[in-house]
Design an enzyme around this catalytic site. Structure first.
Site, PDB file in Angstrom:
ATOM      1  N   CYS A   7       0.936  -1.183   0.078  1.00  0.00           N
ATOM      2  CA  CYS A   7       0.004   0.010  -0.042  1.00  0.00           C
ATOM      3  C   CYS A   7       0.673   1.169  -0.001  1.00  0.00           C
ATOM      4  CB  CYS A   7      -0.707   0.028   1.202  1.00  0.00           C
ATOM      5  SG  CYS A   7      -2.124  -1.287   1.152  1.00  0.00           S
ATOM      6  N   GLU A  22       4.272   1.100   1.903  1.00  0.00           N
ATOM      7  CA  GLU A  22       5.270   0.479   2.742  1.00  0.00           C
ATOM      8  C   GLU A  22       6.687   1.267   2.131  1.00  0.00           C
ATOM      9  OE1 GLU A  22       2.395  -0.592   1.997  1.00  0.00           O
ATOM     10  OE2 GLU A  22       2.514  -2.755   2.653  1.00  0.00           O
TER      11      GLU A  22
END
Lengths: 787, 262
Positions: free
Chosen positions: A431, A433
């Protein structure tokens, strides 16, 4: 888009998501045979990998240019019984559930019933994990205080580095041999482990090369039968490529994409890592090859587009491996989180946007597929034109690409002790990271329910839903004389549950280290070969472990409401408020109104509320920082929810911000849905008050009405908004460009909106595939509109 | 010194260039019946009803529109979006109501903005005589000047203020060399005829500082506010105008050499 691509795209969109028993059967056969029973674990794993690749069906789809499927056909999805056994009931649920279903036929179910389940029962990693975890962990897990990523899927969470696009496996085999030669079996206590691991690494390289050759064989066979001369030539060219890569370094764009795709298949066949796998900085990796080919006149732009689009389809053929139970709730989607990075900076820090960056944006726009997901990295060094082009795609409203701040990512990585080159070669995967691509194992371990812990704090550590005393005895709510006392109690509870979460993490990590080495992933990530150490065991140059905080907006509003209404303004006593919460505001609607509408809220650039935001964030950061995991990773903070804010909401009773029991929580670092009423600049200012540089990723969602982006000026204002957020060190921002009315209509008439894609949290999904709660949550997000 | 304002809108993107913060000063000498901000007209705070839903229940919440604010406190709010102004070439817009009615306060705030390097717009209908106008011009980058009509009779009928003040102020601002954007609220049967438009074009053609014209189509979004303030909406059933409705008008202004935004 050519006819071929249109067909491939359609084929991918129409393929039914289903379970295939192929992989599970092959690995069962392998372990049943006992051929490797006397080998050390890494070698066993390597030989099982080899066995699967030697025997799995070679699928070549009509007309495609990039070959290789994880299963025997597009969207035929394997399971990984060594990690998690799907019971017959699981298969039934997956088959029958209305959303995110996976079909299974009688033959498949029979294979699970008669062969796979009987062999693995009690022996899967999940069985090991649940038999090792302490009761306090299980109680907290059941109560929804946190989730666990690794109970059904393996750690992975990484991306391929640019270097591997210019390196063949034969070269890696040489490195393995050199490392092997340097192993000191006499003086190094880890010498034997290193030797075993390096042997395993060597085996998987060979296995992958012969797997590619099996594709070449099949392609040549097909070519021999092919009547169409043009396709025949294509098939022979593809066969040539499969004989060359991944053994040798690719020299053309087509070769590089096939090279990556074999590597990708290797990683997702070896285990079922979270976030599948990721080609990372694709424009940076491809550009030199593209430039050379164009200069030499050996390719055309049309050909490059076509092969890229064929590559895109491959990702969409691979839904995320089927999850069940809580893990399905925290991440209920077909998306497998491959996030292609475009833009950013080069290794020397200069502007990385090149012609390939723009080509990839075109491909993203034209393909309009859920997978792969895509993002742009924006550095202050990148031109506005690049962002503007991305806004052209964003405004079409399918949530891609999301937008990341390269300069913040680099700072985050430098702060975490990475070399500046490795930092600049990094980006974001999954997402949001942050990671150093090709050199880091950065593993997500589960979501942490910050709002629920306040609920427990107000009940002296008792969880009403499960009827258990899960937390510490920090006193009754009515005992707190000041807000500071209340906050201190909350902090003590957070630390308590963090201790439980981390102890579980460390147990689980140890189990993976011992039982689930990944020699194939390890050869791809520096410095596993040089260290003779597996990716799971700390072989990567850098190691991080994340616990993702959920509900920052909700917890901020909850604490703010307590501080404002109970302590500062004394609008209500704690006793009354508690009673209202216990009754889910039934009979206390006036009070609820006060809490919802006449109380300061996060997301409005109101310091009164935002002070709690910063305090909670810092406290969460402190609770997690300074701890090390068994493989030597540093624990780090990450603020993203996937779909977990829905699940966490379902286990959390009524809260002091006026939220009714079991309702959804806020997502990412976004404000509570509808609470932000001062426009996007105020949201951004609020969101930027936490120190993003201390995180490994934050997620901010904004919903814009299409009219805001209907003019060139409107689009540029979005560019400026992004730039401004990034000047304040914001990590990430993403946009839904859609009217709430459209979404409401889509709920009523799903048949008319089969292709409606929306941004959820860190990924996009078909609106129809979302659960109703999540659909409602997205509808309720504040719509930024014109004034 | 205190000013009376009724709202501060951030991310205002239609009140001048870039991303802006618009400060709405309360009080206006005009009573244009199509006014979509009736709460801007009176010179004192007033009560406005607000209906809000919570679950199944609807709550009525009376809230006060209008509050006094010092230049210091206002600057604190404006400063918040400084980064957005810089990135977008935006700034602050003083609107109303009629900002020239609080000329002292306006001037003080404009001065402070310029000291801090913030771009300024003043959105005015020009119907107020003030001796401070020349000085205000010194600290204003762009005037957004309402040109509702160039016909004195129409002005008298619908707007009611002395037409000459509006024209004098427009000329004074132009003489000061300020950049002016003419804003024309297009209201059916009031100023949307060819004659009306040609008269406006004639007027503006004589003022070289006006290069850009914004056409603001009539809309009914203010109707509900009248009810909430306990007043009458006198526009009856007059329908919303769309951008398409304004196409011929846009054409005429373009032909006359103006840059037009709708």
């Amino acid at each position: 888009m050519t006819d071929r691509i249109r067909r491939l795209r359609e084929q991918s969109l129409n393929a039914v998501n289903r379970i295939t028993a192929e992989r599970a059967l092959l690995i069962t056969e392998f372990y049943k045979s006992g051929v490797a029973a006397s080998e050390p674990v890494p070698v066993q794993r390597a030989l099982s990998f080899k066995y699967i690749l030697e025997h799995k069906y070679i699928c070549i789809n009509d007309g495609e240019l990039i070959v290789g499927e994880r299963g025997p056909a597009p969207k035929a999805t394997p399971t990984y019984p060594e990690i998690c056994i799907h019971s017959l009931k699981d298969l039934q649920i997956l088959n029958d559930r209305a959303k995110v279903s996976f079909k299974s036929d009688e033959e498949t179910r029979a294979a699970y019933r008669d062969i796979i389940i009987p062999f693995w029962k009690g022996k899967s990693n999940r069985d090991r994990i649940f038999s090792s975890l302490p009761q306090e962990w299980k109680d907290a897990y059941d109560a929804g205080l946190f989730t666990e990523f690794q109970e059904q899927r393996a750690p992975g969470h990484t991306a391929l580095g640019i270097k591997m696009f210019h390196t063949g496996l034969l070269e890696l085999k040489q490195h393995i041999a050199e490392s092997m030669a340097a192993v000191d079996l006499v003086n190094d206590p880890e010498g034997v482990d290193k030797r075993d691991e390096l042997r395993a690494m060597d085996i998987v390289c060979d296995a992958m090369i012969s797997y590619a050759n099996r594709h070449a064989d099949k392609l040549e066979e097909l070519a021999a039968q092919e009547q169409d001369e043009q396709r025949k030539a294509e098939l022979l060219e593809m066969a040539r490529i499969c004989r060359k890569v991944p053994a040798h370094a690719p020299e053309t764009v087509h070769e590089a994409l096939q090279h990556y795709w074999f590597i990708h298949l290797g990683v997702v066949t070896e285990l079922n890592p979270w976030d599948s796998f990721n080609p990372g900085r694709l424009d940076q990796s491809l550009y030199p090859l593209y430039k050379k080919e164009m200069e030499e006149g050996t390719t055309t732009k049309e050909k490059v587009y076509e092969v890229l689009q064929s590559f895109w389809v491959k990702f969409n053929n691979h839904p995320s491996p089927p999850k069940v139970g809580v893990t399905a709730e925290e991440s209920n989607t077909y998306t497998d989180f491959c996030l292609i990075n475009v833009g950013g900076v080069k290794e020397d820090g200069s502007d990385g946007v090149n012609e390939m960056s723009y080509i990839l944006l075109d491909v993203i726009q034209e393909m309009r597929l859920l997978q792969p997901s895509s993002m742009i990295q924006v550095s202050k060094k990148n031109p506005d034109r690049f962002i503007r082009q991305a806004v052209e795609i964003i405004k079409t409203g399918f949530g891609q690409p999301s937008v990341f701040n390269t300069d913040a990512l680099v700072q985050e990585m430098l702060r975490a002790g990475k070399d500046v080159k490795d930092a600049r070669n990094g980006g974001c995967s999954g997402c949001v990271e942050t990671g150093a691509f090709g050199t880091e194992a950065y593993i997500l371990t589960g979501y942490f329910n910050l709002p629920k812990i306040l609920e427990l704090t107000l009940n002296d550590g008792f969880d009403k839903r499960t009827g258990k005393q899960l937390g510490l005895h920090t006193g009754q709510a009515t005992d707190f004389k000041t807000y500071d006392e209340l906050f201190a109690a909350y902090k003590a509870q957070v630390n308590h549950f963090m201790r439980i979460k981390l102890s579980g993490n460390n147990i689980i990590e140890r189990i993976f280290m011992r039982n689930m080495p990944v020699p194939f992933l390890s050869v791809l990530i520096d410095d596993c070969i040089a260290r003779g150490k597996d990716y799971m065991c700390g072989g990567a140059r850098y190691n991080s472990t994340y616990v993702q905080g959920v509900g920052l907006g909700s917890i901020t509003d909850m604490l703010t409401s307590l501080r404002y209404n109970v302590f500062d303004k004394q609008n209500v006593t704690m006793a009354e408020l508690k009673e209202a919460l216990d009754n889910d505001f039934k009979g206390y609607e006036e009070l609820q109104y006060q809490l919802v509408y006449n109380t300061p809220k996060y997301g409005n650039d109101d310091d009164y509320a935002d002070e709690q935001e910063v305090a909670v964030f810092d406290m969460y950061y402190d609770a997690l920082s300074g701890h090390k995991s068994p493989r030597g990773a540093d624990y780090r903070v990450n603020m993203l929810p996937t779909t977990c804010h829905v699940y966490f909401g379902k286990v959390t009773g009524a809260t002091p911000d006026g939220r009714n029991a079991w309702k959804v929580l806020s997502e990412g670092i976004s404000p509570v849905q509808g609470a932000d009423t001062n426009g996007p600049t105020a949201v951004i200012r609020s969101a930027a008050k936490i120190d993003h540089i201390k995180t490994g990723g934050t997620l901010l969602n904004q919903k814009f009405t299409p009219s805001l982006l209907s003019t060139d000026e409107g689009c540029y204002n979005l560019v400026h908004l992004i730039r401004a957020y990034f000047r304040m060190d914001g990590h990430h921002i993403q946009f839904n460009v859609v009217n709430a009315d459209t979404l409401r209509d889509a709920q009523k008439h799903p048949e008319n909106y089969r292709d409606l894609i929306v941004r959820v949290a860190g990924y996009s999904d078909y609106f129809n595939d979302l659960g109703e709660d999540l659909q409602n949550e997205i509808i309720c997000r504040t719509e930024q509109t014109t004034f | 010194m205190q000013g009376l304002i009724f709202d501060i809108k951030r991310y205002a993107i239609h009140d001048g260039p870039g991303i802006r913060t618009t400060v709405f000063l309360k009080g206006c000498p005009l009573r244009c019946r199509w006014c979509h901000n009736p709460e801007s007209q009176h010179h004192q705070p007033e009560t406005m009803a607000q209906k809000r839903k919570l679950g199944e229940r609807t709550f009525m919440d009376n809230h006060t529109v209008g509050y006094t604010i010092s230049p210091d406190n206002l600057m604190r709010e404006i400063r918040k979006d400084y980064v957005f102004f810089e990135e977008s070439g935006g700034g602050v817009t003083f609107s109303g109501g009629e900002p020239l009615q609080q000329a002292d306060f306006l001037l003080e705030c404009l001065k402070r903005c310029k000291t801090e390097g913030i771009h300024t717009c003043v959105d005015t209908a020009g119907a107020v005589h003030t001796t401070l106008l020349d000085e205000i011009c010194r600290y204003t980058d762009i005037f957004l000047y309402d040109v509702k009509t160039a016909d004195e009779l129409t002005f008298k009928t619908y707007i009611g203020a002395p037409y000459s003040t509006v024209i004098d102020n427009l000329r004074r601002i132009a003489e000061n060399g300020c950049h002016i954007i003419a804003r024309i609220p297009v209201v059916p049967d009031v100023n949307d005829s060819t004659e009306q438009i040609d008269a406006i074009i004639n007027l503006l053609a004589g003022i070289p500082q006006v290069r850009q014209v914004n056409l603001l189509p009539f809309h009914r979004t203010g109707a509900d506010k009248y009810k909430r303030l306990g007043r009458n909406w006198e526009m009856g059933d007059t329908p919303n105008l769309s951008k398409d409705n304004l196409q011929p008008m846009r054409q005429r202004f373009t032909e006359a050499g103006f840059e037009v935004k709708v």
